[in-house]
Design an enzyme around this catalytic site. Structure first.
Site, PDB file in Angstrom:
ATOM      1  N   GLY A 263      43.657  33.631  40.291  1.00 64.58           N
ATOM      2  CA  GLY A 263      44.737  34.035  41.193  1.00 64.58           C
ATOM      3  C   GLY A 263      44.347  33.743  42.633  1.00 64.58           C
ATOM      4  O   GLY A 263      43.513  32.893  42.907  1.00 64.58           O
ATOM      5  N   ARG A 264      44.931  34.485  43.559  1.00 67.22           N
ATOM      6  CA  ARG A 264      44.661  34.238  44.985  1.00 67.22           C
ATOM      7  C   ARG A 264      43.177  34.335  45.297  1.00 67.22           C
ATOM      8  O   ARG A 264      42.609  33.487  45.985  1.00 67.22           O
ATOM      9  CB  ARG A 264      45.405  35.271  45.849  1.00 67.22           C
ATOM     10  CG  ARG A 264      46.901  35.039  45.947  1.00 67.22           C
ATOM     11  CD  ARG A 264      47.580  36.218  46.631  1.00 67.22           C
ATOM     12  NE  ARG A 264      47.518  37.410  45.807  1.00 67.22           N
ATOM     13  CZ  ARG A 264      48.589  38.056  45.345  1.00 67.22           C
ATOM     14  NH1 ARG A 264      49.800  37.615  45.619  1.00 67.22           N
ATOM     15  NH2 ARG A 264      48.435  39.140  44.611  1.00 67.22           N
ATOM     16  N   ILE A 265      42.559  35.420  44.793  1.00 67.86           N
ATOM     17  CA  ILE A 265      41.149  35.639  45.099  1.00 67.86           C
ATOM     18  C   ILE A 265      40.289  34.589  44.387  1.00 67.86           C
ATOM     19  O   ILE A 265      39.369  34.014  44.986  1.00 67.86           O
ATOM     20  CB  ILE A 265      40.737  37.083  44.735  1.00 67.86           C
ATOM     21  CG1 ILE A 265      41.440  38.067  45.689  1.00 67.86           C
ATOM     22  CG2 ILE A 265      39.229  37.269  44.791  1.00 67.86           C
ATOM     23  CD1 ILE A 265      41.251  39.535  45.360  1.00 67.86           C
TER      24      ILE A 265
ATOM     25  N   SER B 212      41.713  31.614  32.441  1.00 68.31           N
ATOM     26  CA  SER B 212      42.857  32.480  32.718  1.00 68.31           C
ATOM     27  C   SER B 212      43.778  32.399  31.516  1.00 68.31           C
ATOM     28  O   SER B 212      43.533  31.625  30.585  1.00 68.31           O
ATOM     29  CB  SER B 212      43.554  32.091  34.019  1.00 68.31           C
ATOM     30  OG  SER B 212      44.171  30.850  33.910  1.00 68.31           O
ATOM     31  N   ARG B 213      44.825  33.214  31.521  1.00 72.67           N
ATOM     32  CA  ARG B 213      45.678  33.276  30.324  1.00 72.67           C
ATOM     33  C   ARG B 213      46.283  31.911  30.015  1.00 72.67           C
ATOM     34  O   ARG B 213      46.406  31.520  28.870  1.00 72.67           O
ATOM     35  CB  ARG B 213      46.769  34.335  30.504  1.00 72.67           C
ATOM     36  CG  ARG B 213      46.265  35.755  30.279  1.00 72.67           C
ATOM     37  CD  ARG B 213      47.234  36.793  30.818  1.00 72.67           C
ATOM     38  NE  ARG B 213      47.457  36.619  32.241  1.00 72.67           N
ATOM     39  CZ  ARG B 213      48.170  37.445  32.991  1.00 72.67           C
ATOM     40  NH1 ARG B 213      48.717  38.515  32.449  1.00 72.67           N
ATOM     41  NH2 ARG B 213      48.338  37.225  34.276  1.00 72.67           N
ATOM     42  N   THR B 214      46.674  31.209  31.071  1.00 76.33           N
ATOM     43  CA  THR B 214      47.184  29.845  30.850  1.00 76.33           C
ATOM     44  C   THR B 214      46.477  28.892  31.804  1.00 76.33           C
ATOM     45  O   THR B 214      46.007  29.308  32.860  1.00 76.33           O
ATOM     46  CB  THR B 214      48.695  29.751  31.137  1.00 76.33           C
ATOM     47  OG1 THR B 214      48.923  30.236  32.463  1.00 76.33           O
ATOM     48  CG2 THR B 214      49.499  30.571  30.153  1.00 76.33           C
TER      49      THR B 214
ATOM     50  N   ASP C 127      30.023  44.842  43.186  1.00 76.26           N
ATOM     51  CA  ASP C 127      30.705  45.602  44.245  1.00 76.26           C
ATOM     52  C   ASP C 127      31.464  46.774  43.654  1.00 76.26           C
ATOM     53  O   ASP C 127      31.940  47.645  44.377  1.00 76.26           O
ATOM     54  CB  ASP C 127      31.689  44.690  44.997  1.00 76.26           C
ATOM     55  CG  ASP C 127      32.357  45.364  46.182  1.00 76.26           C
ATOM     56  OD1 ASP C 127      33.575  45.162  46.387  1.00 76.26           O
ATOM     57  OD2 ASP C 127      31.662  46.117  46.905  1.00 76.26           O
TER      58      ASP C 127
ATOM     59  N   GLU D  94      32.675  54.987  40.008  1.00 74.78           N
ATOM     60  CA  GLU D  94      32.291  55.086  41.418  1.00 74.78           C
ATOM     61  C   GLU D  94      32.453  56.516  41.934  1.00 74.78           C
ATOM     62  O   GLU D  94      33.414  57.187  41.535  1.00 74.78           O
ATOM     63  CB  GLU D  94      33.168  54.135  42.250  1.00 74.78           C
ATOM     64  CG  GLU D  94      32.920  52.674  41.892  1.00 74.78           C
ATOM     65  CD  GLU D  94      33.897  51.716  42.536  1.00 74.78           C
ATOM     66  OE1 GLU D  94      34.005  50.585  42.050  1.00 74.78           O
ATOM     67  OE2 GLU D  94      34.562  52.097  43.525  1.00 74.78           O
TER      68      GLU D  94
ATOM     69  N   HIS E  64      31.526  49.141  46.871  1.00 74.77           N
ATOM     70  CA  HIS E  64      32.948  48.790  46.907  1.00 74.77           C
ATOM     71  C   HIS E  64      33.406  48.428  48.322  1.00 74.77           C
ATOM     72  O   HIS E  64      34.266  49.082  48.902  1.00 74.77           O
ATOM     73  CB  HIS E  64      33.811  49.922  46.330  1.00 74.77           C
ATOM     74  CG  HIS E  64      35.130  49.406  45.806  1.00 74.77           C
ATOM     75  ND1 HIS E  64      35.784  49.962  44.739  1.00 74.77           N
ATOM     76  CD2 HIS E  64      35.925  48.387  46.214  1.00 74.77           C
ATOM     77  CE1 HIS E  64      36.914  49.292  44.505  1.00 74.77           C
ATOM     78  NE2 HIS E  64      37.016  48.350  45.397  1.00 74.77           N
TER      79      HIS E  64
ATOM     80  N   ILE F 161      33.563  41.420  41.632  1.00 71.24           N
ATOM     81  CA  ILE F 161      34.308  41.927  42.787  1.00 71.24           C
ATOM     82  C   ILE F 161      35.703  42.339  42.346  1.00 71.24           C
ATOM     83  O   ILE F 161      36.618  42.433  43.177  1.00 71.24           O
ATOM     84  CB  ILE F 161      34.361  40.889  43.950  1.00 71.24           C
ATOM     85  CG1 ILE F 161      34.690  39.475  43.461  1.00 71.24           C
ATOM     86  CG2 ILE F 161      33.067  40.864  44.732  1.00 71.24           C
ATOM     87  CD1 ILE F 161      36.156  39.218  43.163  1.00 71.24           C
TER      88      ILE F 161
ATOM     89  N   ARG G 171      37.046  45.058  39.176  1.00 71.13           N
ATOM     90  CA  ARG G 171      37.015  46.497  38.977  1.00 71.13           C
ATOM     91  C   ARG G 171      35.849  46.796  38.035  1.00 71.13           C
ATOM     92  O   ARG G 171      35.526  46.004  37.165  1.00 71.13           O
ATOM     93  CB  ARG G 171      38.328  46.991  38.341  1.00 71.13           C
ATOM     94  CG  ARG G 171      39.510  47.014  39.300  1.00 71.13           C
ATOM     95  CD  ARG G 171      39.372  48.131  40.309  1.00 71.13           C
ATOM     96  NE  ARG G 171      40.468  48.169  41.266  1.00 71.13           N
ATOM     97  CZ  ARG G 171      40.443  47.577  42.462  1.00 71.13           C
ATOM     98  NH1 ARG G 171      39.400  46.880  42.836  1.00 71.13           N
ATOM     99  NH2 ARG G 171      41.474  47.702  43.266  1.00 71.13           N
TER     100      ARG G 171
END
Lengths: 333, 316
Positions: B156-158, B177-179, B259, B264, B282, B233, B235
């Site tokens: 994705g973006r990150i 990724s999924r696709t 991170d 946490e 984090h 980075i 979850r």
């Protein structure tokens, strides 16, 4: 992933050498070696060359020599001592230990390791820079001390994107640093003796202007009389309270007592230093500081770099013995 | 936003608190109430509370939403919404916004910073210097980062921002990724295990959903192997933490830069003695610039909602 390895300035051990009556085999031309060799070096070199130590009578008829930047001086004295030398390869990038004019005068070719060290040093510079902005080492320490639980979140760091980076010295290492930092959205300017026409970055002709216009200075030039203490009190003042300095050059690039004073007084924001004026001694005032990252002259020391250096030196010798141009020649100009 | 009651779940950025107050909001500070009486705190103030500002640690679960019948909008101070019960929000007609894009650069910068930090052992080297050990001998060799294959879970973006940075280090890029995505220069793998088998540095950069819970499990860790490095980075629950700890302690995984953690601010202390891990609290978006931009998005979304204008970054 990483076991302890021998220090790169390692021990001498089993070299393949000839006895005084034998001629080296044609497929393994003689190579004069003036520095002690680690096992990795011995193994790699003796597969291709016959290693000649300085004590051997063949040393004066050998055409090629391997030298170390740290240990050997290549000057008239040495060239007189080994008058058959036609090719010098140094295991360093720097050539301060070689009298290039004298070599040129005698028709002796010189090669260094070219850009072999550049990527690891550039990676380390970027790693220190990210650490300085984002407090990686300090927040790791905070976490391991249990403070995330007892004291809450670590104080905010600073974003890299949009920050103005002033690179002092846009050689191979400086260029590699610039290429990396561009991808993080940093704005790159640089200082060097002359502007580089192929560089797409802003050239700034003096260090005070560079410091004034930068949020972070990265020192990546070679150490010469001119660049000794290039980062001095005036530069630190020009850089200012929000400024950061990253040094992967030499300790002597920075006026270290002045730097320490600035840090103690809060006159600059922070530093990432891999080199110091009097290694392995580090000013003890820095040990208590949270806005410094201190590393023990590590930037170049990866097993990959050591292996690459061996390969590039061997490749240069092979080219020489085959009558081909050296891969990473040092041109005297 | 005069007199609008806003429940803040976590200790906010001072700028955000000041701005909400300046605009006339009544602030209800959930994080100040003892954990056991938080639902009660909500119920007691439910008549006034029309908005929730959550973050990556304290969102709005079903029980909280049920305790607040007047809530119209949840503006999360995060891009991840794993702590917000989105199904419940859809049922109740509650709008949900997050903070995409403004934190992409910071998180991607940290991912690369952690990778270099782990492989070059920068925190450990710093400790070596400060302890005086350098006077007794040189530090060890550390592994090169440039040119290593970076495998990204989630493009994705990150994920894309991480790829772009890694490319500047001549790192070949591969991803799961999924696709498959339209990036011909990046190598696609259809399973996380295949990706882990074929990269040196595995970066978790996908959203946390039911499907991606423990996406980095024992099999993926084994595939990454004793020379592999894991960077998380995303979850904490993306990674089976106890498997990760065992693998690191036993030397079956080369290193990790983390991170985020499953619980946490608690971090397994078996990791504290290891030189090949870097642990940060984090801090993915923790710069003054980005947190201010995130706050502006939260404020902008809240204002838009209460002025009946289109939301800036709606998810629900």
């Amino acid at each position: 992933m990483m076991n302890s390895s021998p220090s790169p300035t390692a021990s001498g051990s089993g070299c393949t050498t000839t006895s005084s009556d034998e001629s080296p085999p044609l497929d393994r031309p003689p190579l004069l070696v003036l520095r002690s060799l680690s096992d990795a070096w011995s193994l790699a070199l003796s597969a291709k060359f016959t290693i000649i130590p300085p004590s051997s009578p063949l040393s004066t008829s050998t055409h090629a020599v391997l030298v170390s930047g740290a240990v050997n001086r290549v000057n008239s004295t040495l060239l007189d001592q080994y008058p058959s030398l036609r090719c010098v390869v140094t295991t360093s990038a720097g050539v301060n230990h070689i009298d290039l004019e004298e070599c040129r005068r005698r028709g002796v070719l010189v090669a260094n390791v070219g850009e072999t060290y550049s990527k690891d040093v550039a990676d380390y510079a970027v790693g220190l820079l990210i650490d300085a902005f984002r407090r990686i080492t300090m927040s790791d320490r905070y976490l391991r001390n249990g403070f995330w639980v007892t004291r809450g979140d670590y104080p905010l760091g600073s974003k890299l994107g949009g920050k103005r980076v002033g690179i002092v010295g846009l050689g191979s290492i400086g260029s590699a640093i610039a290429k990396r930092l561009e991808a993080f959205g940093c704005k790159i300017s640089y200082l060097s003796r002359k502007p580089k026409p192929t560089a797409n970055y802003k050239y700034v002709p003096n260090i005070i202007d560079l410091a004034t216009e930068s949020d972070v200075l990265v020192v990546s030039c070679s150490l010469t009389k001119e660049t000794h203490h290039i980062i001095n009190k005036q530069v630190l003042q020009a850089l200012g309270k929000e400024g950061i300095i990253i040094n992967i050059g030499r300790g002597a690039h920075i006026d270290e007592p002045e730097l320490v004073r600035s840090l103690v007084q809060g006159e600059i924001k922070g530093v990432g230093l891999d080199v110091f004026e009097n290694e392995p001694n580090v000013p003890k005032e820095m040990f208590e500081m949270e806005n410094v990252v201190l590393t023990p002259h590590q930037a170049v020391f990866t097993p990959e770099a050591l292996s690459d250096v061996i390969q590039i030196c061997i490749a240069n010798f092979e080219a020489f013995f085959a009558g081909k141009p050296l891969l990473t020649p040092v041109i005297y100009s | 936003m005069e007199k609008i009651g806003v429940l803040i779940t976590h200790q906010p950025l001072p700028y955000l608190e000041q701005e909400l107050t300046r605009r006339g909001c009544r602030l209800f500070r959930l994080w100040e109430a003892p954990e056991t009486s938080r639902l009660e705190f909500c119920r007691e103030n439910s008549a006034a509370i029309r908005a929730i500002v959550g973050n990556s640690n304290f969102g709005a679960d079903a029980a909280t939403i049920d305790a607040l019948p007047k809530v119209e909008i949840i503006a999360s101070f995060s891009v991840g919404l794993d702590k917000v019960d989105l199904v419940k929000c859809k049922e109740r007609g509650i709008r949900v916004t997050n903070t995409p894009d403004v934190l992409t650069d910071d998180v991607a910068d940290l991912a690369i910073g952690l990778a270099i930090s782990v492989m070059r052992r920068i925190p450990s080297a710093d400790k070596y210097v400060r302890s005086g050990a350098w006077k007794k001998g040189d530090y060890t060799l550390t592994t090169r980062f440039s040119g290593k294959t970076v495998g990204i879970l989630g493009l994705g973006r990150i994920g894309i921002a991480i790829a772009k940075r890694a490319e500047a280090f001549d790192c070949p890029i591969s991803y799961y990724s999924r696709t498959e995505k339209p990036y011909p220069n990046y190598t696609y793998y259809s399973t996380p295990v295949d990706l882990a088998s074929n990269c040196d540095v595995l970066v978790v950069a996908c959203a946390l959903t039911e499907e991606t819970h423990h996406i980095v499990n024992r099999a993926v860790i084994d595939a990454l192997g004793p020379k592999g490095v894991l960077i998380n980075i995303g979850r904490g629950p993306h990674v089976d933490e106890s498997e990760l700890v065992a693998a690191l302690v036993e030397g079956r995984l080369g290193g990790a830069g983390l991170d985020v953690f499953e619980n946490e601010p608690h971090v397994p202390d078996e990791l504290f003695g290891l030189d090949n891990v870097v642990l940060v609290p984090h801090v993915g978006s923790a710069t003054i610039e980005t947190r201010t931009a995130m706050a502006d998005l939260v404020l902008g979304n809240l204002e838009a909602h209460f002025l009946n204008k289109p939301l800036l970054t709606p998810v629900v």
